[in-house]
Design an enzyme around this catalytic site. Structure first.
Site, PDB file in Angstrom:
ATOM      1  N   ASN A  11      11.321  -7.411  -2.366  1.00  0.00           N
ATOM      2  CA  ASN A  11      10.839  -7.947  -3.642  1.00  0.00           C
ATOM      3  C   ASN A  11      11.144  -6.911  -4.717  1.00  0.00           C
ATOM      4  O   ASN A  11      10.452  -5.901  -4.814  1.00  0.00           O
ATOM      5  CB  ASN A  11       9.337  -8.234  -3.544  1.00  0.00           C
ATOM      6  N   TRP A  12      12.176  -7.199  -5.493  1.00  0.00           N
ATOM      7  CA  TRP A  12      12.629  -6.199  -6.475  1.00  0.00           C
ATOM      8  C   TRP A  12      11.736  -6.158  -7.716  1.00  0.00           C
ATOM      9  O   TRP A  12      11.915  -5.289  -8.579  1.00  0.00           O
ATOM     10  CB  TRP A  12      14.079  -6.492  -6.883  1.00  0.00           C
ATOM     11  N   LYS A  13      10.823  -7.124  -7.838  1.00  0.00           N
ATOM     12  CA  LYS A  13       9.913  -7.188  -8.995  1.00  0.00           C
ATOM     13  C   LYS A  13      10.729  -7.123 -10.294  1.00  0.00           C
ATOM     14  O   LYS A  13      11.824  -7.652 -10.337  1.00  0.00           O
ATOM     15  CB  LYS A  13       8.846  -6.085  -8.895  1.00  0.00           C
ATOM     16  N   HIS A  99       1.898 -13.914  -5.420  1.00  0.00           N
ATOM     17  CA  HIS A  99       1.923 -12.449  -5.328  1.00  0.00           C
ATOM     18  C   HIS A  99       0.755 -11.859  -6.122  1.00  0.00           C
ATOM     19  O   HIS A  99       0.352 -12.404  -7.152  1.00  0.00           O
ATOM     20  CB  HIS A  99       3.245 -11.911  -5.873  1.00  0.00           C
ATOM     21  N   GLU A 101       0.509  -9.527  -8.139  1.00  0.00           N
ATOM     22  CA  GLU A 101       0.769  -9.263  -9.565  1.00  0.00           C
ATOM     23  C   GLU A 101       0.707 -10.554 -10.376  1.00  0.00           C
ATOM     24  O   GLU A 101       0.326 -10.545 -11.545  1.00  0.00           O
ATOM     25  CB  GLU A 101       2.108  -8.532  -9.717  1.00  0.00           C
ATOM     26  N   GLU A 171      -0.788  -8.840   1.753  1.00  0.00           N
ATOM     27  CA  GLU A 171      -0.537  -7.670   0.911  1.00  0.00           C
ATOM     28  C   GLU A 171      -1.852  -7.226   0.278  1.00  0.00           C
ATOM     29  O   GLU A 171      -2.232  -7.731  -0.790  1.00  0.00           O
ATOM     30  CB  GLU A 171       0.462  -8.031  -0.203  1.00  0.00           C
ATOM     31  N   GLY A 177       2.165  -0.478  -4.126  1.00  0.00           N
ATOM     32  CA  GLY A 177       2.659   0.502  -5.098  1.00  0.00           C
ATOM     33  C   GLY A 177       1.817   1.751  -5.206  1.00  0.00           C
ATOM     34  O   GLY A 177       1.982   2.532  -6.141  1.00  0.00           O
ATOM     35  N   SER A 217       3.228  -0.638   0.252  1.00  0.00           N
ATOM     36  CA  SER A 217       3.694   0.725   0.521  1.00  0.00           C
ATOM     37  C   SER A 217       4.367   0.882   1.893  1.00  0.00           C
ATOM     38  O   SER A 217       4.200   1.915   2.551  1.00  0.00           O
ATOM     39  CB  SER A 217       2.548   1.721   0.362  1.00  0.00           C
ATOM     40  N   GLY A 238       8.375  -3.647  -1.606  1.00  0.00           N
ATOM     41  CA  GLY A 238       8.562  -3.490  -3.045  1.00  0.00           C
ATOM     42  C   GLY A 238       9.435  -2.279  -3.334  1.00  0.00           C
ATOM     43  O   GLY A 238      10.654  -2.327  -3.199  1.00  0.00           O
ATOM     44  N   GLY A 239       8.804  -1.170  -3.703  1.00  0.00           N
ATOM     45  CA  GLY A 239       9.533   0.032  -4.125  1.00  0.00           C
ATOM     46  C   GLY A 239      10.657   0.456  -3.185  1.00  0.00           C
ATOM     47  O   GLY A 239      11.772   0.767  -3.639  1.00  0.00           O
TER      48      GLY A 239
HETATM   49  P1  13P Z   1       5.268  -1.765  -2.601  1.00  0.00           P
HETATM   50  O1  13P Z   1       6.116  -1.798  -1.344  1.00  0.00           O
HETATM   51  O2  13P Z   1       5.966  -1.130  -3.773  1.00  0.00           O
HETATM   52  O3  13P Z   1       3.905  -1.245  -2.350  1.00  0.00           O
HETATM   53  O4  13P Z   1       5.082  -3.314  -3.053  1.00  0.00           O
HETATM   54  C1  13P Z   1       4.699  -4.239  -2.103  1.00  0.00           C
HETATM   55  C2  13P Z   1       4.825  -5.586  -2.677  1.00  0.00           C
HETATM   56  O5  13P Z   1       4.125  -5.948  -3.620  1.00  0.00           O
HETATM   57  C3  13P Z   1       5.866  -6.484  -2.138  1.00  0.00           C
HETATM   58  O6  13P Z   1       5.741  -7.772  -2.620  1.00  0.00           O
END
Ligand code: 13P
Length: 262
Positions: A11-13, A99, A101, A171, A177, A217, A238-239
């Site tokens: 997930n590149w956000k 998600h 967010e 999640e 994050g 994470s 994510g990251g």
């Molecule tokens: P991180 O891996 O950056 O914690 O993000 C997880 C996430 O929200 C994937 O959708």
């Protein structure tokens, strides 16, 4: 051998540029072209979907194309929104819904998430439904209740024959994050409870094959210990999905966990 084929999504956000997204996807798909035993997808930002989809097709579709969000109405006066058909036109095969967010930054409600889940599954695309508790809810001892409520609300009126196109991503909000990953045991416990909710809603024939993936994470260094758990069927990253070597290593960990003992 694990019961379910793992799935790892990146997930590149709201990250990357057109150029860096193209470089990232080329690197990932070239490195993973021969890694079997895992389903892989990337979820780029909307404006890059067509370009990234083209690169993936040129590389024989080993990595699938996902979108980070969608609106459930077919068309009309919904300024700034993107429909299911638009995504399908761009070659999108799966969509993230709910998600944290979207829930906590954009204020999406359980009702809206339910509308989106129903629409994605009815369109024939796959849906990755994200659920997870906040730190406050966990510390109050309500984590499982919150996850159960989110799962039941999101799947209200979803017919059983659409469940094979569903993946659930657990999640925990406090792990996203932050560098604080759930322990493999805590994550396993949450996943098993979520599978129990699906079993209650649809029976074991739907619950057993359903993939429940973990996000929060995940990195190359902790992926294997999570994926070794019996109810953790991969990850939503994510990251670490923005770094070719990290993401490739995480996918390899899922493949190794899946084929261990063969
Ligand atoms: P991180 O891996 O950056 O914690 O993000 C997880 C996430 O929200 C994937 O959708």
């Amino acid at each position: 051998m694990k019961a379910r084929k793992p799935f790892v999504g990146g997930n590149w956000k709201m990250n990357t540029t057109l150029a860096s997204a193209a470089e990232l996807v080329r690197g990932i798909s070239d490195a993973l072209s021969r890694v079997g035993a895992v389903d892989i997808a990337v979820f780029p930002p909307f404006p890059y979907l067509v370009a990234i989809g083209g690169i993936l097709r040129d590389r024989h579709g080993r990595v699938r194309l996902g979108a980070q969000n969608v609106y459930h109405e077919p068309e009309g006066a919904f300024t700034g929104e993107v429909s299911m058909h638009m995504l399908q036109d761009c070659g999108v095969q799966m969509v993230l819904v709910g998600h944290s967010e979207r829930r906590h930054v954009m204020g999406e409600t359980d009702k809206l998430i339910n509308q989106k889940v129903k629409a994605v599954l009815a369109s024939g695309m796959e849906c990755v439904l994200c659920v997870g508790e906040t730190l406050e809810q966990r510390e109050a001892g309500h984590a499982n209740q919150v996850n159960e409520r989110q799962v039941r609300a999101a799947l209200s009126q979803v017919p059983e024959d659409h469940v094979p196109r569903l993946t659930i991503a657990y999640e925990p909000v406090w792990a996203i994050g932050t560098g604080h990953t759930a322990t493999p045991e805590d994550a396993q416990d949450a996943h098993a409870k979520i599978r129990g909710v699906i079993e209650d809603l649809y029976g074991p024939r739907s619950a057993q094959p359903l993939r429940i993936i973990y996000g929060g994470s995940v990195k190359a260094a902790n992926a294997r210990s999570l994926f070794d758990q019996p109810d953790i069927d991969g990850g939503l990253i994510g990251g670490a999905s923005l770094k070719i070597a990290e993401f490739v290593s995480i996918v390899r960990s899922a493949a190794d966990a899946a084929t261990q003992g063969e």
